[in-house]
Design an enzyme around this catalytic site. Sequence first.
Site, short mmCIF file in Angstrom:
data_model
loop_
_atom_site.label_atom_id
_atom_site.label_comp_id
_atom_site.label_asym_id
_atom_site.label_seq_id
_atom_site.Cartn_x
_atom_site.Cartn_y
_atom_site.Cartn_z
N LYS A 100 0.86 -1.19 0.00
CA LYS A 100 0.00 0.00 0.00
C LYS A 100 0.90 1.23 0.00
O LYS A 100 2.06 1.18 0.39
CB LYS A 100 -0.90 0.02 1.23
N ASP A 145 -6.67 4.55 -5.15
CA ASP A 145 -7.42 4.42 -3.90
C ASP A 145 -8.09 5.77 -3.69
O ASP A 145 -8.27 6.53 -4.65
CB ASP A 145 -6.49 4.03 -2.74
#
Length: 448
Positions: free
Chosen positions: A128, A168
Amino acid sequence: MDGKQYVTEVLDKVKKRNAGEKEFIDAITEVLNSLVPVFDKNPKFIENGLLERIVEPERQIMFRVPWIDDKGNVQVNRGFRIQFNSAIGPYKGGLRFHPSVNASIIKFLGFEQIFKNSLTGLPIGGGKGGSDFDPKGKSDGEIMRFCQSFMAELCKHIGSDIDVPAGDIGVGGREIGYMYGYYKKLTGLNTQGVLTGKGLTYGGSLGRTEATGYGLVYFTEEMLKDNGESFSGKTVVISGSGNVAIYATEKATELGAKVVALSDSNGYVYDENGIDLDVVKEIKEVKRGRIKEYLNYVKNATYVEGCRNIWNVKCDIALPCATQGEINKEDAEKLVKNGVICVSEGANMPTTLEGIDLLLENKVMFGPAKAANAGGVACSALEMSQNSMRLSWSKEEVDEKLKTIMKNIYLNASLAAKEYGKQGNIVVGANISGFLKVADAMMAQGIV
């Protein structure tokens, strides 16, 4: 040493080593506590120090991102990339641009991503990244300059067989395009598989935009069916009004539900006749406006300040699709009081641990994020496959593969819950199912 003792010891180390990182500690706590029966049944994992390794990222990268705004002023943000676990494939996970981004949040998201990616059945590891940059109110030029500066450092750490970022919160097709263009310029490589969520003209996949929202509904529909229910005729509340919320609304409506509320960070709109999705798409995807502008188009709708207030709205099914921690214990109590039968997570960990416990205690069906919202990363992996083969699949092909993946995620989580004595608890089932594949791979590869 039994499973409970082992988990407790590792949790104590995590809390001491990562003091102050609440989001990360909460994510670790939720997963590890559900794995106790796994360690009781598989003592080899304890002997191999598996948990000590899996809670520690393989690599943490933090870097400075300087850029110049439209007034000629120098701005500086922080960039992050957590490469958490590559046991089953290259690191895979989104980039988040939001003021709340810090090391704790990126670590929690990266840890969750390990098991989410494992659940898809595809060969992708967990990672991430992101920045505390806020794209809201920025011009296209400012966003482009930021993305280029961000990629100037990130490009040193990614690759189609190493680490493949996607979008995201705050990172959509525009941002991915700017980053991919600069990656090509810096490296001289036309490696389309290095980023996913790309535009259709340069290696993107049909169906990727809809994948997380559609996948959420496909997963939830399987959970409802398993309990003798369906979306048909149900009232649904969905938080958020971005990509996930929009396409969850679209698919839920297609399956016969009525979505009555959507939100953004300022507040929520309620439309008793069902949300007009064409209006929301115009506001959010074209004008990049605020959800309260819905009232300019639909006269009988109402707007309420405060995004958390959306959980006061009576519904059968709640799909939190905004951000982490948006449903706490008190919000969960409101949902239960109003008769909710199912809560399924479209955002990453939007329900607090206390909220999850309360919902499960009240026999509410609960779809945890790592399972329910895995459609986005699943379709990203399908995009990687198409890039590797230099092929493009039709939207119908992609959607059918996505539907199959989400059905299998629910089935495997349900079976794991049953095998380990937690039948019906999909939170535990998803954690165990996702963990076992990673654990077996780590065992096979030695102490690395």
